[in-house]
Design an enzyme around this catalytic site. Sequence first.
Site, PDB file in Angstrom:
ATOM      1  N   GLN A  31       0.827  -1.210   0.000  1.00 15.78           N
ATOM      2  CA  GLN A  31       0.000   0.000   0.000  1.00 15.78           C
ATOM      3  C   GLN A  31       0.858   1.255   0.000  1.00 15.78           C
ATOM      4  O   GLN A  31       2.057   1.206   0.231  1.00 15.78           O
ATOM      5  CB  GLN A  31      -0.894   0.003   1.247  1.00 15.78           C
ATOM      6  CG  GLN A  31      -0.111  -0.115   2.554  1.00 15.78           C
ATOM      7  CD  GLN A  31      -0.910  -0.723   3.695  1.00 15.78           C
ATOM      8  OE1 GLN A  31      -2.129  -0.688   3.689  1.00 15.78           O
ATOM      9  NE2 GLN A  31      -0.224  -1.287   4.674  1.00 15.78           N
ATOM     10  N   HIS A  62      -8.115   3.724  20.379  1.00 14.54           N
ATOM     11  CA  HIS A  62      -7.242   2.735  21.025  1.00 14.54           C
ATOM     12  C   HIS A  62      -7.703   2.385  22.437  1.00 14.54           C
ATOM     13  O   HIS A  62      -7.619   1.228  22.845  1.00 14.54           O
ATOM     14  CB  HIS A  62      -5.784   3.217  20.981  1.00 14.54           C
ATOM     15  CG  HIS A  62      -5.266   3.270  19.581  1.00 14.54           C
ATOM     16  ND1 HIS A  62      -4.701   4.384  19.023  1.00 14.54           N
ATOM     17  CD2 HIS A  62      -5.281   2.329  18.600  1.00 14.54           C
ATOM     18  CE1 HIS A  62      -4.376   4.130  17.758  1.00 14.54           C
ATOM     19  NE2 HIS A  62      -4.721   2.897  17.478  1.00 14.54           N
ATOM     20  N   ASP A  86       0.648   0.690  13.911  1.00 14.99           N
ATOM     21  CA  ASP A  86       1.022   1.967  14.530  1.00 14.99           C
ATOM     22  C   ASP A  86       1.342   1.827  16.013  1.00 14.99           C
ATOM     23  O   ASP A  86       1.943   2.713  16.614  1.00 14.99           O
ATOM     24  CB  ASP A  86      -0.099   2.995  14.325  1.00 14.99           C
ATOM     25  CG  ASP A  86      -1.442   2.461  14.815  1.00 14.99           C
ATOM     26  OD1 ASP A  86      -1.674   2.455  16.030  1.00 14.99           O
ATOM     27  OD2 ASP A  86      -2.260   2.027  13.966  1.00 14.99           O
ATOM     28  N   GLU A 106       1.327  -8.118  11.895  1.00 18.58           N
ATOM     29  CA  GLU A 106       1.110  -6.997  10.967  1.00 18.58           C
ATOM     30  C   GLU A 106       1.652  -7.410   9.600  1.00 18.58           C
ATOM     31  O   GLU A 106       2.775  -7.875   9.485  1.00 18.58           O
ATOM     32  CB  GLU A 106       1.800  -5.750  11.524  1.00 18.58           C
ATOM     33  CG  GLU A 106       2.007  -4.607  10.537  1.00 18.58           C
ATOM     34  CD  GLU A 106       0.722  -3.988   9.988  1.00 18.58           C
ATOM     35  OE1 GLU A 106      -0.127  -3.566  10.792  1.00 18.58           O
ATOM     36  OE2 GLU A 106       0.577  -3.939   8.747  1.00 18.58           O
ATOM     37  N   ASP A 155      -7.367  -4.854  14.702  1.00 18.28           N
ATOM     38  CA  ASP A 155      -7.280  -3.421  14.380  1.00 18.28           C
ATOM     39  C   ASP A 155      -6.882  -3.313  12.912  1.00 18.28           C
ATOM     40  O   ASP A 155      -5.732  -3.046  12.575  1.00 18.28           O
ATOM     41  CB  ASP A 155      -6.242  -2.755  15.291  1.00 18.28           C
ATOM     42  CG  ASP A 155      -6.084  -1.274  14.973  1.00 18.28           C
ATOM     43  OD1 ASP A 155      -6.875  -0.736  14.180  1.00 18.28           O
ATOM     44  OD2 ASP A 155      -5.143  -0.661  15.513  1.00 18.28           O
ATOM     45  N   THR A 157      -7.513  -2.305   8.639  1.00 18.67           N
ATOM     46  CA  THR A 157      -7.959  -1.226   7.762  1.00 18.67           C
ATOM     47  C   THR A 157      -9.406  -1.532   7.362  1.00 18.67           C
ATOM     48  O   THR A 157     -10.015  -2.470   7.869  1.00 18.67           O
ATOM     49  CB  THR A 157      -7.071  -1.159   6.502  1.00 18.67           C
ATOM     50  OG1 THR A 157      -7.057  -2.469   5.922  1.00 18.67           O
ATOM     51  CG2 THR A 157      -5.644  -0.772   6.837  1.00 18.67           C
ATOM     52  N   ASP A 158      -9.945  -0.779   6.432  1.00 17.37           N
ATOM     53  CA  ASP A 158     -11.306  -1.046   5.952  1.00 17.37           C
ATOM     54  C   ASP A 158     -11.317  -2.343   5.139  1.00 17.37           C
ATOM     55  O   ASP A 158     -10.273  -2.803   4.693  1.00 17.37           O
ATOM     56  CB  ASP A 158     -11.775   0.120   5.069  1.00 17.37           C
ATOM     57  CG  ASP A 158     -11.804   1.424   5.830  1.00 17.37           C
ATOM     58  OD1 ASP A 158     -12.591   1.544   6.771  1.00 17.37           O
ATOM     59  OD2 ASP A 158     -11.018   2.334   5.481  1.00 17.37           O
ATOM     60  N   PRO A 162      -5.704  -4.631   1.344  1.00 20.12           N
ATOM     61  CA  PRO A 162      -5.003  -5.641   2.143  1.00 20.12           C
ATOM     62  C   PRO A 162      -5.805  -6.170   3.333  1.00 20.12           C
ATOM     63  O   PRO A 162      -5.564  -7.281   3.800  1.00 20.12           O
ATOM     64  CB  PRO A 162      -3.750  -4.899   2.626  1.00 20.12           C
ATOM     65  CG  PRO A 162      -3.668  -3.614   1.899  1.00 20.12           C
ATOM     66  CD  PRO A 162      -4.957  -3.364   1.221  1.00 20.12           C
TER      67      PRO A 162
HETATM   68  N1  AG3 Z   1      -7.838   1.292  11.768  1.00 19.12           N
HETATM   69  C1  AG3 Z   1      -8.694   1.589  10.663  1.00 19.12           C
HETATM   70  C2  AG3 Z   1      -9.834   2.488  10.927  1.00 19.12           C
HETATM   71  C3  AG3 Z   1     -10.619   2.682   9.677  1.00 19.12           C
HETATM   72  C4  AG3 Z   1     -10.609   4.060   9.196  1.00 19.12           C
HETATM   73  N2  AG3 Z   1     -11.315   4.147   7.942  1.00 19.12           N
HETATM   74  C5  AG3 Z   1     -11.321   5.220   7.141  1.00 19.12           C
HETATM   75  N3  AG3 Z   1     -10.711   6.307   7.482  1.00 19.12           N
HETATM   76  N4  AG3 Z   1     -11.961   5.152   6.022  1.00 19.12           N
HETATM   77  C6  AG3 Z   1      -7.013   2.338  12.228  1.00 19.12           C
HETATM   78  C7  AG3 Z   1      -5.740   1.908  12.791  1.00 19.12           C
HETATM   79  C8  AG3 Z   1      -5.477   2.587  14.078  1.00 19.12           C
HETATM   80  N5  AG3 Z   1      -4.636   1.800  14.916  1.00 19.12           N
END
Ligand code: AG3
Length: 281
Positions: A31, A62, A86, A106, A155, A157-158, A162
């Site tokens: 990405q 968090h 992160d 990760e 935790d 991503t959308d 990935p």
């Molecule tokens: N985790 C993803 C949150 C989704 C946000 N989506 C968006 N902005 N379209 C975030 C990681 C934080 N540790």
Amino acid sequence: MDLWFTEYYTKNARFSIRINKPVISVESEFQRIDVLDSYLFGRILVLDGYLMLTEKDEFIYHEMMTHIPMAVNMGIRDVLVIGAGDGGVIRELTKYDSIRRIDMVELDKLVVDICREYLPQTSCKLDDPRVHIYYEDGLKFVRRKSDEYDLIIVDSTDPFGPGEGLFTREFYGNCYKALKGSGILVNQHESPYYPNDARAMQRAHKQIRSVFPVALVYQAHIPTYPSGHWLFGFASKGLDPIADLDPGWDSLGFKTRYYNTELHKGCFALPSYVKELLENA
Ligand code: AG3
């Protein structure tokens, strides 16, 4: 100079943050990763154009992902964290002396490397001796595990790109198997508001519900995520997030800025339209 970061929520709605200066931009194997310095929200982390966190409001996400399950089972010892490069979830988990092992899986090592260097606020506890980092696909990692963890935090991503595999029935089924008898699964559950996000939320709920006997959803207000209204999933093999809330949590004396045990009970009460979307999932 007038520099802005913009995330498109739909074709017809977008959210922008004014940028002081770009900090770093790289293209990893998986990405595009950007860290930008903003006037109002501190540094922000962006993956493939989607905002993952800002220094100003990351505490909400968090804290809510970590303290909700920890206050339900204060005996949690072994934790698996999927995604979360992160380090924000890890920072919250390491506050608990009772935790003896945190495995973090990760996919993208570059996310971790960049956060270590440019986002110390969240990555500060990645070197805690209890933390073991595996750079691989979370979906494959959990396949190999059974009866090993008290808590799994997803935790991700959308659910496009990935992170997609982390919203499937196969993945949730493997999480169930990886959990011990008192196991809890918490995941980021998208937003109920914009239609695309709401559909993703429904799909995730439908799958989790088909695997776990307890499958509930709770909410938080996160100013920099789509619509500002964000959901989390709480699934377990039996523990109930409200009935089993441990009154002893308060005596740990943690300084939290969003989470508290009153809010813990309230955040499972959802707006009627959200309840309806979940029931019809
Ligand atoms: N985790 C993803 C949150 C989704 C946000 N989506 C968006 N902005 N379209 C975030 C990681 C934080 N540790």
